[in-house]
Design a protein around this motif. Structure first.
Motif, PDB file in Angstrom:
ATOM      1  N   ARG A   1       0.837  -1.185   0.000  1.00 30.46           N
ATOM      2  CA  ARG A   1       0.000   0.000   0.000  1.00 30.46           C
ATOM      3  C   ARG A   1       0.880   1.246   0.000  1.00 30.46           C
ATOM      4  O   ARG A   1       1.896   1.262   0.696  1.00 30.46           O
ATOM      5  N   PRO A   2       0.535   2.264  -0.764  1.00 30.98           N
ATOM      6  CA  PRO A   2      -0.607   2.430  -1.665  1.00 30.98           C
ATOM      7  C   PRO A   2      -0.340   1.971  -3.099  1.00 30.98           C
ATOM      8  O   PRO A   2      -1.043   2.397  -4.008  1.00 30.98           O
ATOM      9  N   LEU A   3       0.693   1.134  -3.302  1.00 26.86           N
ATOM     10  CA  LEU A   3       1.026   0.706  -4.665  1.00 26.86           C
ATOM     11  C   LEU A   3      -0.059  -0.173  -5.269  1.00 26.86           C
ATOM     12  O   LEU A   3      -0.137  -0.296  -6.494  1.00 26.86           O
ATOM     13  N   CYS A   4      -0.872  -0.782  -4.423  1.00 28.61           N
ATOM     14  CA  CYS A   4      -1.914  -1.671  -4.929  1.00 28.61           C
ATOM     15  C   CYS A   4      -3.252  -0.970  -5.134  1.00 28.61           C
ATOM     16  O   CYS A   4      -4.215  -1.597  -5.595  1.00 28.61           O
ATOM     17  N   TYR A   5      -3.340   0.308  -4.794  1.00 28.57           N
ATOM     18  CA  TYR A   5      -4.599   1.019  -4.957  1.00 28.57           C
ATOM     19  C   TYR A   5      -4.889   1.251  -6.440  1.00 28.57           C
ATOM     20  O   TYR A   5      -3.970   1.338  -7.264  1.00 28.57           O
ATOM     21  N   LEU A   6      -6.166   1.413  -6.752  1.00 23.60           N
ATOM     22  CA  LEU A   6      -6.572   1.528  -8.156  1.00 23.60           C
ATOM     23  C   LEU A   6      -6.009   2.788  -8.805  1.00 23.60           C
ATOM     24  O   LEU A   6      -5.592   2.762  -9.962  1.00 23.60           O
ATOM     25  N   TYR A   7      -6.006   3.912  -8.070  1.00 21.03           N
ATOM     26  CA  TYR A   7      -5.479   5.141  -8.666  1.00 21.03           C
ATOM     27  C   TYR A   7      -4.002   4.997  -8.993  1.00 21.03           C
ATOM     28  O   TYR A   7      -3.504   5.534 -10.005  1.00 21.03           O
ATOM     29  N   SER A   8      -3.253   4.265  -8.130  1.00 20.76           N
ATOM     30  CA  SER A   8      -1.827   4.068  -8.361  1.00 20.76           C
ATOM     31  C   SER A   8      -1.584   3.183  -9.578  1.00 20.76           C
ATOM     32  O   SER A   8      -0.697   3.462 -10.398  1.00 20.76           O
ATOM     33  N   ILE A   9      -2.361   2.125  -9.717  1.00 21.88           N
ATOM     34  CA  ILE A   9      -2.202   1.233 -10.872  1.00 21.88           C
ATOM     35  C   ILE A   9      -2.552   1.967 -12.163  1.00 21.88           C
ATOM     36  O   ILE A   9      -1.872   1.814 -13.189  1.00 21.88           O
ATOM     37  N   LYS A  10      -3.594   2.784 -12.121  1.00 20.87           N
ATOM     38  CA  LYS A  10      -3.971   3.549 -13.307  1.00 20.87           C
ATOM     39  C   LYS A  10      -2.873   4.536 -13.703  1.00 20.87           C
ATOM     40  O   LYS A  10      -2.488   4.626 -14.878  1.00 20.87           O
ATOM     41  N   ALA A  11      -2.352   5.274 -12.728  1.00 18.22           N
ATOM     42  CA  ALA A  11      -1.285   6.233 -13.027  1.00 18.22           C
ATOM     43  C   ALA A  11      -0.033   5.524 -13.519  1.00 18.22           C
ATOM     44  O   ALA A  11       0.653   6.008 -14.437  1.00 18.22           O
ATOM     45  N   ARG A  12       0.286   4.360 -12.947  1.00 17.39           N
ATOM     46  CA  ARG A  12       1.453   3.602 -13.391  1.00 17.39           C
ATOM     47  C   ARG A  12       1.285   3.123 -14.829  1.00 17.39           C
ATOM     48  O   ARG A  12       2.219   3.195 -15.641  1.00 17.39           O
ATOM     49  N   ALA A  13       0.086   2.657 -15.165  1.00 14.83           N
ATOM     50  CA  ALA A  13      -0.169   2.205 -16.531  1.00 14.83           C
ATOM     51  C   ALA A  13      -0.074   3.360 -17.518  1.00 14.83           C
ATOM     52  O   ALA A  13       0.477   3.214 -18.621  1.00 14.83           O
ATOM     53  N   ILE A  14      -0.562   4.532 -17.126  1.00 15.98           N
ATOM     54  CA  ILE A  14      -0.490   5.701 -18.016  1.00 15.98           C
ATOM     55  C   ILE A  14       0.958   6.133 -18.208  1.00 15.98           C
ATOM     56  O   ILE A  14       1.374   6.494 -19.318  1.00 15.98           O
ATOM     57  N   ILE A  15       1.771   6.098 -17.146  1.00 10.65           N
ATOM     58  CA  ILE A  15       3.184   6.480 -17.284  1.00 10.65           C
ATOM     59  C   ILE A  15       3.912   5.488 -18.180  1.00 10.65           C
ATOM     60  O   ILE A  15       4.709   5.884 -19.056  1.00 10.65           O
ATOM     61  N   HIS A  16       3.670   4.205 -18.018  1.00  9.58           N
ATOM     62  CA  HIS A  16       4.301   3.204 -18.881  1.00  9.58           C
ATOM     63  C   HIS A  16       3.843   3.380 -20.330  1.00  9.58           C
ATOM     64  O   HIS A  16       4.652   3.231 -21.264  1.00  9.58           O
ATOM     65  N   ALA A  17       2.557   3.665 -20.537  1.00  9.98           N
ATOM     66  CA  ALA A  17       2.070   3.906 -21.897  1.00  9.98           C
ATOM     67  C   ALA A  17       2.711   5.149 -22.496  1.00  9.98           C
ATOM     68  O   ALA A  17       3.025   5.186 -23.700  1.00  9.98           O
ATOM     69  N   HIS A  18       2.933   6.164 -21.681  1.00  6.60           N
ATOM     70  CA  HIS A  18       3.596   7.386 -22.159  1.00  6.60           C
ATOM     71  C   HIS A  18       5.042   7.101 -22.565  1.00  6.60           C
ATOM     72  O   HIS A  18       5.503   7.570 -23.611  1.00  6.60           O
ATOM     73  N   LEU A  19       5.759   6.329 -21.740  1.00  4.90           N
ATOM     74  CA  LEU A  19       7.152   6.016 -22.069  1.00  4.90           C
ATOM     75  C   LEU A  19       7.249   5.105 -23.284  1.00  4.90           C
ATOM     76  O   LEU A  19       8.234   5.163 -24.029  1.00  4.90           O
ATOM     77  N   GLY A  20       6.246   4.246 -23.477  1.00  4.74           N
ATOM     78  CA  GLY A  20       6.235   3.381 -24.651  1.00  4.74           C
ATOM     79  C   GLY A  20       5.566   3.997 -25.861  1.00  4.74           C
ATOM     80  O   GLY A  20       5.474   3.347 -26.909  1.00  4.74           O
ATOM     81  N   ARG A  21       5.089   5.263 -25.713  1.00  6.77           N
ATOM     82  CA  ARG A  21       4.424   5.985 -26.800  1.00  6.77           C
ATOM     83  C   ARG A  21       3.239   5.188 -27.353  1.00  6.77           C
ATOM     84  O   ARG A  21       3.069   5.051 -28.572  1.00  6.77           O
ATOM     85  N   VAL A  22       2.440   4.690 -26.422  1.00  9.69           N
ATOM     86  CA  VAL A  22       1.224   3.962 -26.784  1.00  9.69           C
ATOM     87  C   VAL A  22       0.091   4.965 -26.906  1.00  9.69           C
ATOM     88  O   VAL A  22      -0.113   5.804 -26.018  1.00  9.69           O
ATOM     89  N   SER A  23      -0.652   4.904 -28.000  1.00 12.09           N
ATOM     90  CA  SER A  23      -1.760   5.833 -28.220  1.00 12.09           C
ATOM     91  C   SER A  23      -2.912   5.492 -27.278  1.00 12.09           C
ATOM     92  O   SER A  23      -3.219   4.322 -27.028  1.00 12.09           O
ATOM     93  N   LEU A  24      -3.570   6.547 -26.757  1.00 15.54           N
ATOM     94  CA  LEU A  24      -4.669   6.394 -25.808  1.00 15.54           C
ATOM     95  C   LEU A  24      -5.919   7.074 -26.357  1.00 15.54           C
ATOM     96  O   LEU A  24      -5.856   7.850 -27.320  1.00 15.54           O
ATOM     97  N   ASN A  25      -7.049   6.769 -25.719  1.00 17.20           N
ATOM     98  CA  ASN A  25      -8.315   7.382 -26.117  1.00 17.20           C
ATOM     99  C   ASN A  25      -8.244   8.885 -25.870  1.00 17.20           C
ATOM    100  O   ASN A  25      -8.047   9.325 -24.735  1.00 17.20           O
ATOM    101  N   PRO A  26      -8.403   9.726 -26.899  1.00 11.38           N
ATOM    102  CA  PRO A  26      -8.218  11.173 -26.711  1.00 11.38           C
ATOM    103  C   PRO A  26      -9.244  11.802 -25.786  1.00 11.38           C
ATOM    104  O   PRO A  26      -9.000  12.891 -25.251  1.00 11.38           O
ATOM    105  N   ASN A  27     -10.399  11.159 -25.600  1.00  6.99           N
ATOM    106  CA  ASN A  27     -11.453  11.746 -24.772  1.00  6.99           C
ATOM    107  C   ASN A  27     -11.366  11.343 -23.308  1.00  6.99           C
ATOM    108  O   ASN A  27     -12.004  11.973 -22.462  1.00  6.99           O
ATOM    109  N   THR A  28     -10.605  10.316 -22.986  1.00  8.22           N
ATOM    110  CA  THR A  28     -10.563   9.826 -21.606  1.00  8.22           C
ATOM    111  C   THR A  28      -9.129   9.723 -21.092  1.00  8.22           C
ATOM    112  O   THR A  28      -8.637  10.625 -20.410  1.00  8.22           O
TER     113      THR A  28
END
Length: 764
Positions: free
Chosen positions: A292-319
């Motif tokens: 904790r708090p690494l297992c919280y949902l907000y933390s997992i979401k932010a971690r996934a977004i940071i990894h997607a940003h570093l990997g230049r993965v395209s995301l839904n522009p509206n969300t």
């Protein structure tokens, strides 16, 4: 001629106060807050990158503040209304007519100038019946005027004062009033005035101050939540040697990304579907961590977004793309807070307040993460991907058999034809954008100078001295290197010889256990470690094997061995000269006179040289003092804009510079954050030299927080000499009982680590 003060309760002075107060606020407010459109330099517009990423970012920044237009209109209306009120007040004040202004008693009484005493009394009685305050038609102010006019014409002294000074009360008569409206000082309104004061100062003001205080105590000086900082301290103390992906996990767990602590966070129902789908695309996310708090949902979401940003993965522009912009925009401030937290933990470990000492890799991983976030790249990716239109498909042209281009500086130093041939698949417009961006990237001339300031010999480092490393940074554009292959490439930071992680590889294994640095063993508690090193040395001598010695017991350097040899030869030379002098005793006196004259001339030349050297030293001291005063001035936050199309805000070039010991894997100076490097910057880094004489090697590092592949390092070798002995005897210190203090002084000379063999034998 005494002055007579009259308290003016009419409230006329209030308008003067209001006029001056409003002018003091309105003039600077108009100058600073009046909305102005920035005049863009056409040359700057031509230098801007025209790639799709930069164009999208500029459009986003324009529409990111939809309230900016109405806000500017409201500010203009408020300022214009303030100026209108100011003009009306100035007109009202100019129309004020005080009681004694242009005082004419004949005009007040309504009689001619040559009227007799009877006519004066008759006119006074007639008007007093009308203006008396007890009458229905009464007017207190006009009745007072009438009384003064009658007095000025009937009383001889008052008449003389009026004829001489224009005032029946004499030359010193004046009136003053409080700068408040007249209704405030009236007795009928006293209860309401007290109630208003109580409401403002006892209710409204405490509420406003308490609200501001309650909100401000939640944040640090850099506007980071204190709970986030506390979490950083906990995890960095728990894991002293933290890997890069672990640092990303701690960053994503920042409470700034939690809806409970930050009302700006948006939680959507679609996150329940989009976030799990995104997690499936990202490897090594470690989303099953139970901490904790690494297992919280907000933390997992932010971690996934940071990894997607570093990997230049395209995301839904509206969300998720909107969430990415918010999270990535907060990361540089949070990473800087992580660097500060690790630095504080290192200082606490040096002071023996905590047991675990964070390694240099931990704080450097935090620093490496910042340019990765700004550029949207993993550290193992090629730095050439920071250029527009360059992707993984284009990199194969840079790694041919003829040449291998790995860095941006190598590509910039190529000739124009070679640079164009590598990007022959790009159009001329696209290639021009690449050259624009490359030409504006930084090239840093990184120079260091080691000295001991405020010392007689600044170039000699003694044990325990305060060493000052002056770091000089000169920034130039990379465009100055175009086609110039004579400039050598800067030394890239090597971290303990560990190879870089290649694409697809896992996290690097933790290095060998760090040796304890020399400066941690200077206290009395470290005596056991010193004895342990002596035991290890004896075992090595017995076994005949060579192993790495601890940092605080350095090997004798070659410089020391060479310096010992000439001294022996110098001792032998005087003996040969004595023999020659005995043989050549029959020389003439004339030659002796010539030698004496030569000695005098040489003495004069040495005196002149010493004077010039003294002048140079004084000038150097003055220059250093001037540099120190400049370094104490406030730091600016503007330098050069960074080309970062994936970063949602305008980013300025910042740098970190620090000194570390690679052998013991420890930090020696706090990282200095350079935020105003426009052309030239001077930084002074200070640390304490080790307490044992020897040759030590330290590393001065420079890291960028905006670009990947622009880090530099330079090694410094300190030949630490033994500290001079303390002066224990001086003619001015001789007292009658000095003989009794002698044994105590001898005991103070002994080092806490000396043995019986090191002490001088007592003479019988």
């Amino acid at each position: 001629m005494g002055q007579k003060f009259q308290y003016d309760e009419s409230g006329g002075t209030f308008f003067y106060f209001l006029l001056s107060f409003l002018a003091l606020i309105l003039i600077p407010a108009t100058f600073y807050y009046w909305p102005r459109k920035k005049k863009r330099d056409p040359e700057e517009e031509n230098k801007e990158c025209k790639c799709s990423g930069c164009h999208t970012k500029r459009e986003y920044l324009k529409h990111s503040e939809p309230w900016k237009g109405p806000k500017n209109v409201l500010i203009k209306l408020i300022i214009i209304a303030g100026w209108v009120i100011l003009i009306l007040l100035a007109y009202k004040v100019s129309q004020f007519d005080y009681e004694m202004a242009n005082f004419d008693p004949f005009e007040i009484l309504g009689i001619p100038a040559g009227a007799s005493q009877g006519e004066i009394k008759k006119a006074y009685r007639r008007l007093s019946l009308i203006l008396h305050p007890d009458k229905d038609t009464g007017n207190e102010k006009e009745f007072m005027k009438l009384s003064k006019a009658y007095q000025a014409l009937t009383d001889e002294e008052a008449r003389k004062n009026w004829e001489k000074y224009g005032n029946p009360d004499g030359p010193g008569a004046m009136s003053f009033g409080i700068a408040l409206p007249s209704w405030i000082v009236e007795k009928e309104n006293s209860v309401w005035v007290l109630g208003l004061y109580a409401l403002v100062f006892m209710v409204a003001l405490p509420i406003v101050v308490g609200t501001w205080w309650y909100r401000s105590i939640k944040f640090t000086g850099d506007q980071v939540l204190l709970d986030t900082t506390q979490m950083y301290y906990y995890f960095f103390h728990k894991t002293p040697n933290m890997a890069l992906k672990r640092v990303i996990m701690i960053l994503a767990a920042s409470l700034e990304f939690d809806k409970k602590h930050n009302s700006e966070i948006v939680e959507r129902d679609s996150d329940n579907e989009e976030v799990p789908q995104l997690i499936k695309k990202l490897p090594n996310l470690n989303e099953k961590n139970k901490e904790r708090p690494l297992c919280y949902l907000y933390s997992i979401k932010a971690r996934a977004i940071i990894h997607a940003h570093l990997g230049r993965v395209s995301l839904n522009p509206n969300t998720l793309e909107q969430d990415r912009r918010y999270i990535i925009g907060k990361c540089p401030y949070l990473i800087n807070e992580q660097v500060n937290c690790v630095n504080q933990l290192i200082l606490l470990a040096y002071a023996r307040r905590i047991q675990k000492l964070p390694t240099i890799e931990t704080i450097e991983n935090c620093m490496k993460l910042c340019p990765m976030i700004v550029q949207g790249l993993w550290e193992y990716k090629s730095p050439l991907l920071q250029l527009p239109y360059i992707n993984d498909d284009n990199l194969k042209y840079f790694m041919s058999k003829k040449r291998q281009i790995k860095t941006l500086q190598q590509y910039a130093q190529l000739k124009g034809e070679d640079r164009r041939s590598l990007l022959r698949n790009l159009s001329d417009e696209e290639y021009e954008n690449v050259i624009k961006v490359l030409g504006r990237m930084p090239y840093i001339d990184f120079q260091i100078q080691v000295e001991v300031m405020d010392d007689d010999n600044p170039t000699e480092v003694t044990a325990g001295a305060i060493v000052t490393v002056t770091v000089t940074l000169v920034r130039k554009d990379m465009g100055t290197l175009f086609g110039d292959d004579t400039i050598k490439e800067n030394t890239v930071i090597t971290e303990n010889g560990v190879e870089e992680v290649k694409e697809g590889a896992g996290e690097p294994e933790a290095g060998p256990p760090a040796k304890r640095p020399a400066w941690l063993k200077q206290k009395r508690g470290g005596g056991g470690e010193f004895l342990l090193s002596r035991v290890v040395e004896r075992k090595q001598k017995k076994s005949g094997k060579q192993t790495n010695k601890p940092a605080f017991v350095p090997k004798p350097s070659k410089v020391e061995e060479k310096s010992n040899q000439p001294t022996e030869k110098r001792k032998e030379k005087p003996k040969t000269k004595e023999g020659k002098d005995e043989e050549e005793t029959d020389e003439s006196d004339e030659s002796d006179g010539d030698t004496n004259e030569n000695d005098k001339s040489s003495d004069e030349s040495t005196v002149n040289k010493s004077n010039n050297e003294d002048d140079d030293q004084e000038w150097e001291k003055f220059r250093k003092i001037h540099d120190r005063e400049k370094s104490l001035e406030g730091k600016s936050k503007s330098s050069h804009s960074v080309h970062c199309p994936l970063f949602p805000h305008d980013k300025q070039e910042y740098w970190w510079t620090y000194i570390c010991d690679r052998k013991s894997r420890t930090l020696m100076t706090a990282p200095y954050h350079v935020t105003s490097l426009v052309e030239r910057e001077i930084v002074h880094l200070k640390f304490t030299a080790p307490n044992w004489p020897g040759v030590y090697t330290f590393t001065v590092c420079l890291r960028s927080d905006s670009y990947i592949g622009f880090d530099q390092q330079k090694d410094i070798k300190l030949d630490v000499k033994e500290a001079p002995a303390e002066i224990t005897e001086h003619p001015q210190w001789e007292f009658e009982d000095s003989e009794e203090e002698g044994p105590a002084e001898n005991n103070d000379r002994e080092s806490e680590y000396t043995t019986d063999e090191d002490l001088p034998e007592d003479e019988d």
